[in-house]
Structure formats: structure tokens, C-alpha cells
Design a protein around this motif. Sequence first.
Motif, PDB file in Angstrom:
ATOM      1  N   THR A  90       0.837  -1.216   0.000  1.00 20.66           N
ATOM      2  CA  THR A  90       0.000   0.000   0.000  1.00 20.66           C
ATOM      3  C   THR A  90       0.864   1.255   0.000  1.00 20.66           C
ATOM      4  N   GLY A  91       1.932   1.245   0.782  1.00 17.20           N
ATOM      5  CA  GLY A  91       2.848   2.386   0.864  1.00 17.20           C
ATOM      6  C   GLY A  91       2.119   3.678   1.163  1.00 17.20           C
ATOM      7  N   SER A  92       2.290   4.665   0.289  1.00 18.27           N
ATOM      8  CA  SER A  92       1.654   5.981   0.481  1.00 18.27           C
ATOM      9  C   SER A  92       0.154   5.927   0.206  1.00 18.27           C
ATOM     10  N   GLY A  93      -0.292   4.934  -0.551  1.00 18.78           N
ATOM     11  CA  GLY A  93      -1.710   4.849  -0.928  1.00 18.78           C
ATOM     12  C   GLY A  93      -1.984   5.455  -2.304  1.00 18.78           C
ATOM     13  N   TYR A  94      -0.962   6.040  -2.933  1.00 17.64           N
ATOM     14  CA  TYR A  94      -1.177   6.731  -4.213  1.00 17.64           C
ATOM     15  C   TYR A  94      -1.641   5.768  -5.316  1.00 17.64           C
ATOM     16  N   GLN A  95      -0.929   4.645  -5.458  1.00 17.72           N
ATOM     17  CA  GLN A  95      -1.325   3.669  -6.489  1.00 17.72           C
ATOM     18  C   GLN A  95      -2.751   3.161  -6.226  1.00 17.72           C
ATOM     19  N   ALA A  96      -3.074   2.912  -4.977  1.00 13.67           N
ATOM     20  CA  ALA A  96      -4.416   2.432  -4.619  1.00 13.67           C
ATOM     21  C   ALA A  96      -5.464   3.479  -5.004  1.00 13.67           C
ATOM     22  N   ALA A  97      -5.142   4.754  -4.789  1.00 13.63           N
ATOM     23  CA  ALA A  97      -6.078   5.841  -5.120  1.00 13.63           C
ATOM     24  C   ALA A  97      -6.291   5.920  -6.633  1.00 13.63           C
ATOM     25  N   VAL A  98      -5.216   5.698  -7.396  1.00 11.16           N
ATOM     26  CA  VAL A  98      -5.335   5.708  -8.866  1.00 11.16           C
ATOM     27  C   VAL A  98      -6.246   4.555  -9.305  1.00 11.16           C
ATOM     28  N   VAL A 106     -10.667  -2.033  -4.656  1.00 15.36           N
ATOM     29  CA  VAL A 106      -9.251  -2.258  -4.344  1.00 15.36           C
ATOM     30  C   VAL A 106      -9.069  -2.848  -2.947  1.00 15.36           C
ATOM     31  N   TYR A 107      -8.275  -3.927  -2.895  1.00 10.17           N
ATOM     32  CA  TYR A 107      -7.839  -4.542  -1.640  1.00 10.17           C
ATOM     33  C   TYR A 107      -6.327  -4.348  -1.617  1.00 10.17           C
ATOM     34  N   SER A 108      -5.800  -3.761  -0.550  1.00 15.88           N
ATOM     35  CA  SER A 108      -4.374  -3.462  -0.555  1.00 15.88           C
ATOM     36  C   SER A 108      -3.733  -3.903   0.756  1.00 15.88           C
ATOM     37  N   ASN A 127     -11.547  10.232   0.898  1.00 16.75           N
ATOM     38  CA  ASN A 127     -12.684   9.552   0.254  1.00 16.75           C
ATOM     39  C   ASN A 127     -12.310   8.561  -0.846  1.00 16.75           C
ATOM     40  N   PHE A 128     -11.162   7.910  -0.678  1.00 17.69           N
ATOM     41  CA  PHE A 128     -10.832   6.783  -1.551  1.00 17.69           C
ATOM     42  C   PHE A 128     -11.209   5.524  -0.792  1.00 17.69           C
ATOM     43  N   PHE A 129     -12.163   4.773  -1.347  1.00 15.41           N
ATOM     44  CA  PHE A 129     -12.662   3.608  -0.618  1.00 15.41           C
ATOM     45  C   PHE A 129     -11.844   2.372  -0.964  1.00 15.41           C
ATOM     46  N   VAL A 130     -10.773   2.210  -0.215  1.00 14.50           N
ATOM     47  CA  VAL A 130      -9.847   1.097  -0.417  1.00 14.50           C
ATOM     48  C   VAL A 130      -9.908   0.214   0.827  1.00 14.50           C
ATOM     49  N   GLU A 131      -9.975  -1.110   0.623  1.00 18.22           N
ATOM     50  CA  GLU A 131      -9.928  -2.045   1.758  1.00 18.22           C
ATOM     51  C   GLU A 131      -8.457  -2.283   2.068  1.00 18.22           C
ATOM     52  N   PHE A 147      -9.186 -12.619  -7.558  1.00 19.13           N
ATOM     53  CA  PHE A 147      -9.026 -11.228  -7.983  1.00 19.13           C
ATOM     54  C   PHE A 147      -8.880 -11.168  -9.503  1.00 19.13           C
ATOM     55  N   ASP A 148      -9.499 -10.166 -10.108  1.00 17.79           N
ATOM     56  CA  ASP A 148      -9.371  -9.991 -11.569  1.00 17.79           C
ATOM     57  C   ASP A 148      -7.975  -9.513 -11.918  1.00 17.79           C
TER      58      ASP A 148
END
Length: 215
Positions: A90-98, A106-108, A127-131, A147-148
Motif C-alpha cells: 500500500t505504501g503511500s496509498g497513491y497507487q491504490a487511489a489511482v 481495491v484490496y491493498s 474519500n478513496f474507498f480502499v480495503e 481477484f481480476d
Amino acid sequence: MNDSFLHKGQRQRLVEELRTKGIHHAPVLHAIGNVPRHLFFTDTILQSHAYDDKAFPIDAGQTISQPYTVAFQTQLLNIQAKDKVLEIGTGSGYQAAVLCTLGTRVYSIERQKQLYFKTKQLLRSLNFFVETFLGDGYKGLPQFAPFDKIIITAAAPYIPRPLLEQLAIGGILVVPIGEGAQQKMLKIVKISENEFEQSEHGTFSFVPMLGGIAE
Ligand code: SAH
């Protein structure tokens, strides 16, 4: 710190830069143009460089990936809206937000405890809904499989078998493989339960994928 016209302008310039570097998938460019990367920085001095096409240090000795790398890996995933995506690191969350901006679920997983709590909170506040999960990415999330798409955002010494098992048939896994300073970007397509098609997509430089959970 909020999202200003200045930031929006800088993002558009970044999008143009990525286009000239070969990112052509319109939804990916659109997502990069919409996610406020500067809000994923912990260091306010570095924040002014948020729209440079570079990786930067974040907490716990980790990095926020270079926008080109995020765009490249996302483009390789060939994301479709509603895809269920697993991210390792997940790190900073930037990739997950993209990924989230592309309309995916997204599951991270993050192994660094401090980073996990901080990023979970940040993604929620933006407001990025990431699990998000604190855990070891080598094991994946069998309880949420298949996962796809699966994306590994740390340098893996090999392709973890549980992740191949947790990939849906027809699904795509993108992973930088290698233990040295540079890794090969691999795209794996799961053809059937036991058949995989592999292609190579250039060299990149990631922090290592480590085992277990770290305090
Ligand atoms: N996707 C991130 C990139 C962060 S760098 C971003 O957009 O900012 C890679 C991250 O992978 C680091 O935070 C590191 O702690 C994490 N990581 C390394 N090995 C891991 C593992 N086995 N499981 C989960 N996370 C891991």
C-alpha cells in the motif's frame, strides 16, 4: 493542504509528460490527472515536487512510486470498471487511489504497521474507498479471492504461488521481478487453472518485497 488550481495545472503537465513517455490508455491518464499526488507526501518540502515524474521517500524507509511507474503498471493491468484488484504494498496509498479512481474495488496489503495505519486513515479522509490490510503480501488474501487483477508494487524475488492461485482465470498479475537494483516488469495472464502466459515489459527500480509484518 488542499487541492488548488496550481496543483491541477501541474497534474495536467504531468499527464502530458506521461503521454510523451508512452502512456496512452485514456482512463489511466485521466486518473493521474485527478488524483492529488501532493496529498500523499509526508514531507512538506518534497511536496512541492509532487508532480515531478520521480519516486520520493515516505515514512518507514519506503517510497511513493514514480508516476510513470504507477501509470505503466496500471496500463498493463488493462483495468475494467468493477474489477476486483489486489495490491501488494500500500505504501503511500497513491497507487491504490489511482486504481480506485478507475472504478475498481481495491484490496491493498501493507506489511509496515506504522505505514498501514497512517495510509488507511489518509485514504479514508480523502474519500478513496480502499480495503486496507496489515499483512504479508506473499500470502495474499485468500478469503477475498479470486481477484481480476493483482499488482505488486515492491521488487519480488519470485512470483508468490498463493497470488497465482488467487488470480481469476483470465486475470492479470503485474510484478517487478528481481533481487538487484533493477527488476524486470512481468505481466502474467492466467489462461486456465494451471496455464500462465508471461511477457516482459522493461526494467524498473522498486524497494524490496520483504516477508512478515514489521513494527
Ligand atoms: N504502492 C505504493 C508503493 C510503495 S513502495 C505507493 O503507491 O506509494 C512498496 C511498499 O511495499 C512499501 O510500503 C513496503 O513496506 C511494502 N511491502 C514490501 N514487502 C511487502 C509484503 N510482503 N507485503 C506487503 N507489503 C509489502
